[in-house]
Design a protein around this motif. Structure first.
Motif, PDB file in Angstrom:
ATOM      1  N   GLU A 145       0.839  -1.192   0.000  1.00  0.00           N
ATOM      2  CA  GLU A 145       0.000   0.000   0.000  1.00  0.00           C
ATOM      3  C   GLU A 145       0.879   1.248   0.000  1.00  0.00           C
ATOM      4  OE1 GLU A 145      -3.122  -0.410  -0.369  1.00  0.00           O
ATOM      5  OE2 GLU A 145      -3.172  -2.552  -0.050  1.00  0.00           O
ATOM      6  N   ARG A 176      -1.481  -2.862   6.191  1.00  0.00           N
ATOM      7  CA  ARG A 176      -1.170  -3.241   4.819  1.00  0.00           C
ATOM      8  C   ARG A 176      -0.569  -4.638   4.789  1.00  0.00           C
ATOM      9  NH1 ARG A 176       4.304  -1.677   3.040  1.00  0.00           N
ATOM     10  NH2 ARG A 176       5.468  -0.805   4.786  1.00  0.00           N
ATOM     11  N   PRO A 209      -8.141  -0.348   7.052  1.00  0.00           N
ATOM     12  CA  PRO A 209      -7.193   0.328   6.155  1.00  0.00           C
ATOM     13  C   PRO A 209      -5.871   0.667   6.822  1.00  0.00           C
ATOM     14  CG  PRO A 209      -8.987   1.801   6.780  1.00  0.00           C
ATOM     15  CD  PRO A 209      -9.370   0.443   7.258  1.00  0.00           C
ATOM     16  N   ARG A 228      -8.502  -7.766   1.747  1.00  0.00           N
ATOM     17  CA  ARG A 228      -8.482  -6.303   1.785  1.00  0.00           C
ATOM     18  C   ARG A 228      -9.885  -5.699   1.860  1.00  0.00           C
ATOM     19  NH1 ARG A 228      -4.133  -6.847  -2.149  1.00  0.00           N
ATOM     20  NH2 ARG A 228      -2.158  -6.471  -1.098  1.00  0.00           N
TER      21      ARG A 228
END
Length: 241
Positions: free
Chosen positions: A5, A57, A54, A49
């Motif tokens: 990410e 990663r 969030p 995901r």
């Protein structure tokens, strides 16, 4: 296959894939087989995901792609190397190993004997293939990643994560072939009262190579002679159990 990410200030968990039921599919006739590793791994990451916070990663590294019933000393060496390689990056928070359940208990012991890093290593798998409508793989993988990203898991060694159960590697045994909680533990919780710290979870003093070293397991019922033992020694066994 690696996916990183954009953020650099979030926990980073490396997922080492080795095949197994967690990325397998069912062919006509009901046989469960491993699929294309890149496609299966990407599908696994996409699903992960979609539910992962969030703030975490993940990246994936393909280590093996096989049924874990075929794993032995050479595969243990590859997985020990893969985990230590992932942890060589100081930016990695923890490691998850996606593994078949048949020999998971042997792999976690091999990993834990070498695991001196405080960062967590969580080993997970599935009882049902990825294309099953009630597949347990996605939930197990999510739990393993969350555990590997959590500072509370530091210093506990290698952990087995299946069916919402979290178990330390020492004493783990597969107790059921279909239940979601596939593993149980027959060892006391650590630390063990009265034992010095170095004996609570003994670690090998250096890297041991499993492949190329023969150790035979011999059954010795009452009245046995030494014929089998001598045969193993003559075959080159370095040790006997």
């Amino acid at each position: 296959m690696t996916s990183v990410e954009t953020s650099t200030d979030t926990p980073h968990v490396v997922i080492c894939t080795t095949g197994g039921t967690i990325t397998a599919s069912t062919v006509p006739g009901g046989v469960v087989v491993a699929g294309d590793s890149d496609v299966a791994t990407q599908a696994m990451l996409d699903g992960l995901r979609s539910v992962l916070p969030p703030s975490i990663r993940v990246s994936a590294r393909a280590v093996l792609d096989a049924d874990s019933s075929t794993f032995g000393p050479a595969e243990w060496d590859r997985m020990v190397d893969a985990v230590s390689g992932a942890l060589a990056d100081p930016g990695v928070t923890g490691v998850v190993v996606a593994h078949g359940t048949d020999t998971l208990e042997e792999t976690v012991m091999a990993l834990d004997l070498h695991h001196t890093d405080p960062r967590p290593v969580a080993v997970t798998g599935a009882q049902l293939p990825a294309d099953h409508p009630e597949s347990d793989g996605p939930a197990n993988l999510l739990d393993a990643v969350l555990l590997a990203a959590d500072p509370v898991s530091r210093g506990l060694g290698v952990l087995v994560v299946l069916g919402r159960a979290i178990l330390q590697a020492r004493g783990v045994r597969k107790w059921h072939t279909t239940e979601p909680v596939a593993f149980a533990r027959n060892a006391p919780d650590l630390p063990v009262e009265g034992l010095p710290p170095e004996l609570e979870r003994p670690i090998l003093p250096g890297r041991a190579r499993f492949s190329g070293t023969r150790v035979d397991v011999v059954s010795c019922p009452p009245g046995s002679d030494a014929v089998a033992l001598r045969a193993c020694v003559d075959a080159g066994a370095r040790g006997l159990v």
